[in-house]
Design a protein around this motif. Structure first.
Motif, mmCIF file in Angstrom:
data_model
loop_
_atom_site.group_PDB
_atom_site.id
_atom_site.type_symbol
_atom_site.label_atom_id
_atom_site.label_comp_id
_atom_site.label_asym_id
_atom_site.label_seq_id
_atom_site.Cartn_x
_atom_site.Cartn_y
_atom_site.Cartn_z
ATOM 1 N N VAL A 1 46.837 43.768 78.002
ATOM 2 C CA VAL A 1 46.400 44.840 78.390
ATOM 3 C C VAL A 1 47.387 45.976 78.222
ATOM 4 C CG1 VAL A 1 45.566 45.983 80.530
ATOM 5 C CG2 VAL A 1 45.160 43.494 79.913
ATOM 6 N N ASP A 2 47.103 47.200 77.837
ATOM 7 C CA ASP A 2 47.930 48.152 77.565
ATOM 8 C C ASP A 2 48.234 49.154 78.958
ATOM 9 O OD1 ASP A 2 46.091 49.817 77.313
ATOM 10 O OD2 ASP A 2 46.349 50.265 75.146
ATOM 11 N N GLU A 3 48.930 50.185 78.865
ATOM 12 C CA GLU A 3 49.296 50.957 80.040
ATOM 13 C C GLU A 3 47.868 51.815 80.528
ATOM 14 O OE1 GLU A 3 50.381 53.529 76.320
ATOM 15 O OE2 GLU A 3 50.833 51.173 77.303
ATOM 16 N N ARG A 4 46.932 52.086 79.126
ATOM 17 C CA ARG A 4 45.559 52.390 79.711
ATOM 18 C C ARG A 4 44.345 51.651 79.924
ATOM 19 N NH1 ARG A 4 44.936 57.178 74.928
ATOM 20 N NH2 ARG A 4 46.753 58.318 75.359
ATOM 21 N N GLY A 5 44.728 50.265 80.123
ATOM 22 C CA GLY A 5 43.640 49.366 80.569
ATOM 23 C C GLY A 5 42.866 48.847 79.285
ATOM 24 N N ARG A 6 43.434 49.245 78.004
ATOM 25 C CA ARG A 6 42.550 48.772 76.912
ATOM 26 C C ARG A 6 43.233 47.249 76.643
ATOM 27 N NH1 ARG A 6 44.018 53.927 73.043
ATOM 28 N NH2 ARG A 6 46.142 53.004 73.704
ATOM 29 N N LEU A 7 42.115 46.544 75.954
ATOM 30 C CA LEU A 7 42.551 45.065 75.724
ATOM 31 C C LEU A 7 42.744 45.019 74.358
ATOM 32 C CD1 LEU A 7 39.750 43.312 77.572
ATOM 33 C CD2 LEU A 7 41.906 44.114 78.433
ATOM 34 N N ARG B 1 36.798 47.540 80.541
ATOM 35 C CA ARG B 1 37.481 48.578 81.221
ATOM 36 C C ARG B 1 38.524 47.732 82.322
ATOM 37 N NH1 ARG B 1 34.387 53.725 83.600
ATOM 38 N NH2 ARG B 1 36.816 54.259 83.975
ATOM 39 N N MET B 2 39.530 47.773 82.264
ATOM 40 C CA MET B 2 40.677 47.208 82.994
ATOM 41 C C MET B 2 41.522 48.065 83.930
ATOM 42 S SD MET B 2 39.714 43.948 82.553
ATOM 43 C CE MET B 2 40.989 43.081 83.617
ATOM 44 N N LYS B 3 42.146 47.718 84.985
ATOM 45 C CA LYS B 3 43.319 48.454 85.353
ATOM 46 C C LYS B 3 44.413 47.848 84.984
ATOM 47 C CE LYS B 3 40.627 49.117 89.926
ATOM 48 N NZ LYS B 3 40.788 48.741 91.330
ATOM 49 N N PRO B 4 45.299 48.780 84.381
ATOM 50 C CA PRO B 4 46.406 48.417 83.623
ATOM 51 C C PRO B 4 47.448 47.695 84.640
ATOM 52 C CG PRO B 4 46.817 50.580 83.880
ATOM 53 C CD PRO B 4 45.310 50.270 84.302
ATOM 54 N N ARG B 5 48.709 46.847 84.426
ATOM 55 C CA ARG B 5 49.778 46.402 85.153
ATOM 56 C C ARG B 5 50.611 47.757 85.794
ATOM 57 N NH1 ARG B 5 54.206 42.366 82.884
ATOM 58 N NH2 ARG B 5 52.886 40.789 83.551
ATOM 59 N N LEU B 6 50.812 47.708 87.109
ATOM 60 C CA LEU B 6 51.538 48.635 87.705
ATOM 61 C C LEU B 6 53.035 48.192 87.927
ATOM 62 C CD1 LEU B 6 48.882 50.034 90.049
ATOM 63 C CD2 LEU B 6 49.574 50.916 87.829
ATOM 64 N N VAL C 1 53.665 52.746 88.608
ATOM 65 C CA VAL C 1 53.484 53.221 87.307
ATOM 66 C C VAL C 1 52.799 52.451 86.367
ATOM 67 C CG1 VAL C 1 54.351 54.465 85.356
ATOM 68 C CG2 VAL C 1 55.410 54.882 87.622
ATOM 69 N N PRO C 2 51.541 52.858 85.766
ATOM 70 C CA PRO C 2 50.871 52.235 84.770
ATOM 71 C C PRO C 2 51.832 51.708 83.477
ATOM 72 C CG PRO C 2 49.534 53.816 85.027
ATOM 73 C CD PRO C 2 50.827 53.979 85.727
ATOM 74 N N VAL C 3 51.847 50.413 83.073
ATOM 75 C CA VAL C 3 52.861 49.855 82.167
ATOM 76 C C VAL C 3 51.943 48.959 81.197
ATOM 77 C CG1 VAL C 3 55.033 50.530 83.357
ATOM 78 C CG2 VAL C 3 53.691 48.116 83.390
#
Length: 388
Positions: A38-44, A71-76, A80-82
């Motif tokens: 998962v990237d910082e935008r929640g894309r797989l 659609r995912m929520k990214p790691r925080l 901050v999304p990372v």
């Protein structure tokens, strides 16, 4: 640190659209578990199949193909999304519910049987099943491996052959359940009318137009792609390598004031929507394009989208060519009678019921059950575990 989580669960429509065709026809449910970064935008990205049940029916590949729509929520990290983090996603493929999986009480009416015979619906219905299986066999872009598709198709063909005499009763039962006696008699009476002959010729004209175009189909599609990218001018050497055909490929002539018969024929074609009826074959070609574009290369994806749009435009032109030919061989009144028949409420009810109509749904389930028994003798048909 907050790990990735769902922003939006996959919709039932997404799952239904990506259900592999072979297990759908065999009425086999499945489960796939995939792992993705998962990237910082929640894309797989970087998705792989951890598990699929049963194996070799395409559930894993279908789940990965769907992942671009998840659609995912990214790691925080500190809010901050990372980028980073891996998610394990179970995707369950469940058969759509049937509106009525039982045969209607009692036999079909005699009027319905006569109408089915007069309209020759049973051979048309069996031909449509055969076309679906041919498309399944030829769909090299399908999620299901070729060997499994071939085995499923063979099992289904065997089941259909053993039960084809039941198609007549199933169609008549659907008609009995959905239509009044007067409506059934109208179907029967229409069968011998000039309007019915127009309906038959309409299909023949579409088939003839497509057959004539097959040798130059690549040129026609290339011309449409080129027009999209380059306007009406031919691309130069630095442009798209697909060029408009130099000769032998003609598009339907645009008519500024179409005759009443041509207008009527175009309205009939719009009501029939033959391109929708071609969807199994179109789907095979589009699936191949989709598979070829899954490298992630933006140019490949753009090309696949352009070719899809071009294919549909070419088919629309060929259907219009068929309408013009139909108008040349038919009376306007007969064409309008055919349109009135297929757009009448009774015909629309029959069409909208489709495979869920009483009689047809049970007929399809009987075929699926027999074919599933044959297929599962030599292939994995393990049932997925129930949801936790």
């Amino acid at each position: 640190m907050v790990e990735p989580d769902w922003a939006e669960l996959p919709s039932p429509e997404l799952l239904s659209a990506n259900y592999p065709k072979a297990p759908l026809l065999l009425e086999i449910e499945g489960l796939a578990q995939i792992s993705c970064d998962v990237d910082e935008r929640g894309r797989l990205s970087g998705c792989s199949v951890d598990r699929e049940v049963p194996a070799d029916l395409g559930f894993g590949v279908a789940a990965i193909r769907m992942s671009s729509s998840f659609r995912m929520k990214p790691r925080l990290f500190a809010g901050v999304p990372v980028s980073g983090g891996t998610v394990c996603i179970p995707v369950r493929f469940t058969l759509p519910p049937r509106s009525d999986a039982r045969r209607p009480a009692g036999p079909p009416s005699a009027e319905a049987l006569r109408a089915v015979d007069a309209l020759e619906l049973a051979p048309l219905f069996l031909a449509s099943l055969d076309a679906d299986l041919t498309a399944l066999e030829q769909d090299d872009g399908a999620a299901t491996p070729k060997a499994s598709r071939a085995a499923a198709s063979a099992a289904l063909r065997r089941a259909i052959e053993a039960r084809k005499s039941g198609a007549r009763d199933a169609l008549a039962q659907a008609m009995t359940a959905d239509l009044s006696r007067d409506e059934i008699m109208a179907f029967h009476d229409f069968a011998g009318s000039p309007g019915a002959a127009v309906l038959q010729r309409s299909g023949e004209e579409v088939a003839a137009a497509i057959t004539r175009a097959v040798p130059r189909m690549s040129d026609l599609i290339g011309a449409e792609v080129s027009r999209t990218l380059c306007g009406r001018e031919t691309c130069d050497g630095a442009g798209l390598p697909l060029q408009p055909p130099s000769s032998g490929a003609s598009a339907p002539v645009a008519e500024q004031a179409p005759s009443p018969a041509v207008q009527a024929a175009r309205e009939l074609m719009a009501a029939l929507d033959p391109i929708k009826q071609m969807e199994p074959g179109i789907g095979v070609q589009l699936a191949r394009l989709k598979a070829a574009s899954e490298t992630g290369d933006p140019v490949s994806k753009m090309t696949a989208e352009l070719v899809e749009k071009a294919l549909r435009r070419v088919l629309a032109d060929l259907v219009d060519e068929a309408a013009v030919a139909l108008a040349a061989s038919s009376r306007e009144d007969d064409i309008r009678a055919a349109t009135a028949f297929i757009t009448a409420p009774a015909a629309r009810r029959i069409a909208s019921s489709g495979p869920d109509a009483p009689g047809l749904s049970s007929f399809a389930s009987e075929i699926a059950a027999a074919a599933r028994t044959t297929y599962c003798q030599d292939h994995d048909c393990t049932r997925p575990p129930p949801p936790r």
